[in-house]
Write a protein that holds these residues in place. Structure first.
Motif, PDB file in Angstrom:
ATOM      1  N   PRO A  22      -1.145   8.929   2.475  1.00 48.47           N
ATOM      2  CA  PRO A  22      -2.599   8.763   2.513  1.00 48.47           C
ATOM      3  C   PRO A  22      -3.340   9.446   1.374  1.00 48.47           C
ATOM      4  N   SER A  23      -2.644  10.345   0.680  1.00 43.05           N
ATOM      5  CA  SER A  23      -3.305  11.015  -0.448  1.00 43.05           C
ATOM      6  C   SER A  23      -3.336  10.135  -1.700  1.00 43.05           C
ATOM      7  N   MET A  24      -2.575   9.052  -1.694  1.00 45.64           N
ATOM      8  CA  MET A  24      -2.549   8.134  -2.821  1.00 45.64           C
ATOM      9  C   MET A  24      -3.612   7.058  -2.603  1.00 45.64           C
ATOM     10  N   HIS A  25      -4.375   6.779  -3.625  1.00 46.88           N
ATOM     11  CA  HIS A  25      -5.486   5.826  -3.510  1.00 46.88           C
ATOM     12  C   HIS A  25      -5.206   4.567  -4.327  1.00 46.88           C
ATOM     13  N   GLY A  26      -5.805   3.478  -3.885  1.00 44.91           N
ATOM     14  CA  GLY A  26      -5.649   2.217  -4.592  1.00 44.91           C
ATOM     15  C   GLY A  26      -4.377   1.506  -4.200  1.00 44.91           C
TER      16      GLY A  26
ATOM     17  N   LYS B 202       0.849  -1.185   0.000  1.00 48.02           N
ATOM     18  CA  LYS B 202       0.000   0.000   0.000  1.00 48.02           C
ATOM     19  C   LYS B 202       0.891   1.243   0.000  1.00 48.02           C
ATOM     20  N   TYR B 203       0.367   2.315  -0.564  1.00 48.39           N
ATOM     21  CA  TYR B 203       1.075   3.583  -0.488  1.00 48.39           C
ATOM     22  C   TYR B 203       1.131   4.052   0.968  1.00 48.39           C
TER      23      TYR B 203
END
Length: 284
Positions: free
Chosen positions: A138-142, A134-135
């Motif tokens: 937190p602003s990165m999605h998916g 996961k990224y």
């Protein structure tokens, strides 16, 4: 009576005075026997021909039902068989049926994206793994491990063009790089020269490029002309059927927040060989 009437009357007299010869019963019977034998031979030959054709069609139907049906009906091969593997979607008002935008989230095209992801994961060298990371931002999605199938053409365009992409985190220890595989169906204006094809990827027309021979196929391997444009290396291949494959490796996974791998898993000849692997043509 004029000359023409006299000529016609003379012809009538000649015909009337020349009756057909008497029929010999033996000769007539012999001719009848011969005619009956010829009819039997013709019927037998026709039956054998029909039987052979029937057996042949039966075998052909077992191997290729649709092709045999087309032969019998006289329709010839269908367009789908002559363009094997090229999608032909049913469209709604704006997008293929079942889609709300360019991306397919279910159905055969989405399945192709998933297939590509699994193939890409299985292609990393020994010593690396492909975790579902996961990224950290937190602003990165998916997820970082993901697949995508999207249509690049519009309704009514011919040919219909699909692009399948797999994004794979490549980890060694706690450091992470990225492998991206992009596969497209045949599209107009695709370059055939290896480096010209590689430079079409992401519009990198000023990229540096070298060609590598892979089993007689010339594969272009390119990288940005400047580090400011990225540090990835990619190999591009155009198959004989028009499908294209690009495999890109990066020493980091951009915006992931994970430590950079700092190295690229493949040497350039290995990357070229991977791009030319027919498994990425997704059954086309």
């Amino acid at each position: 009576m004029n000359e023409e009437d006299l000529k016609r009357a003379f012809q009538d007299v000649v015909v009337a005075s020349s009756p057909p010869p008497a029929m010999d019963p033996g000769i007539a019977l012999d001719k009848a026997h011969k005619a009956r034998s010829r009819r039997r031979a013709s019927i037998t030959g026709a039956f054998v021909a029909v039987l052979v054709v029937g057996v042949g069609l039966g075998s052909a139907f077992a191997l290729n039902p649709q092709g045999t049906k087309d032969y019998v009906l006289g329709t010839g091969p269908s367009s789908s068989s002559s363009n094997a593997g090229v999608p032909d979607s049913k469209w709604g008002e704006d997008w293929p049926v079942g889609q709300s935008d360019r991306t397919a989230t279910n159905g055969p095209q989405a399945d192709r994206g998933t297939q590509l992801l699994e193939l890409a994961k299985a292609s990393v060298p020994a010593g690396y793994d492909t975790p579902d990371l996961k990224y950290t931002d937190p602003s990165m999605h998916g997820g970082m491990l993901r697949a995508q199938a999207q249509i690049s053409s519009n309704k009514g365009d011919s040919p219909e063009i699909w692009e399948y992409t797999a994004y794979v985190p490549v980890r060694k220890g706690d450091k992470v790089g990225k492998l991206t595989v992009v596969v497209t169906t045949p599209r107009p204006n695709t370059a055939t020269e290896p480096c010209a094809l590689a430079k079409q990827f992401q519009g990198m027309r000023d990229a540096s490029c070298k060609t590598f021979d892979v089993a007689g196929q010339q594969i272009g391997v390119a990288s940005p002309a400047s580090p400011d444009l990225g540090t990835g290396t990619w190999a591009s291949y155009r198959a004989a059927n028009g499908w294209t494959v690009t495999v890109m490796q990066e020493g980091e996974y951009p915006y992931s927040g994970h430590p950079s791998l700092g190295e690229q898993p493949f040497l350039s000849p290995q990357l070229a060989a991977l791009a030319a692997d027919p498994k990425f043509l997704l059954g086309s």
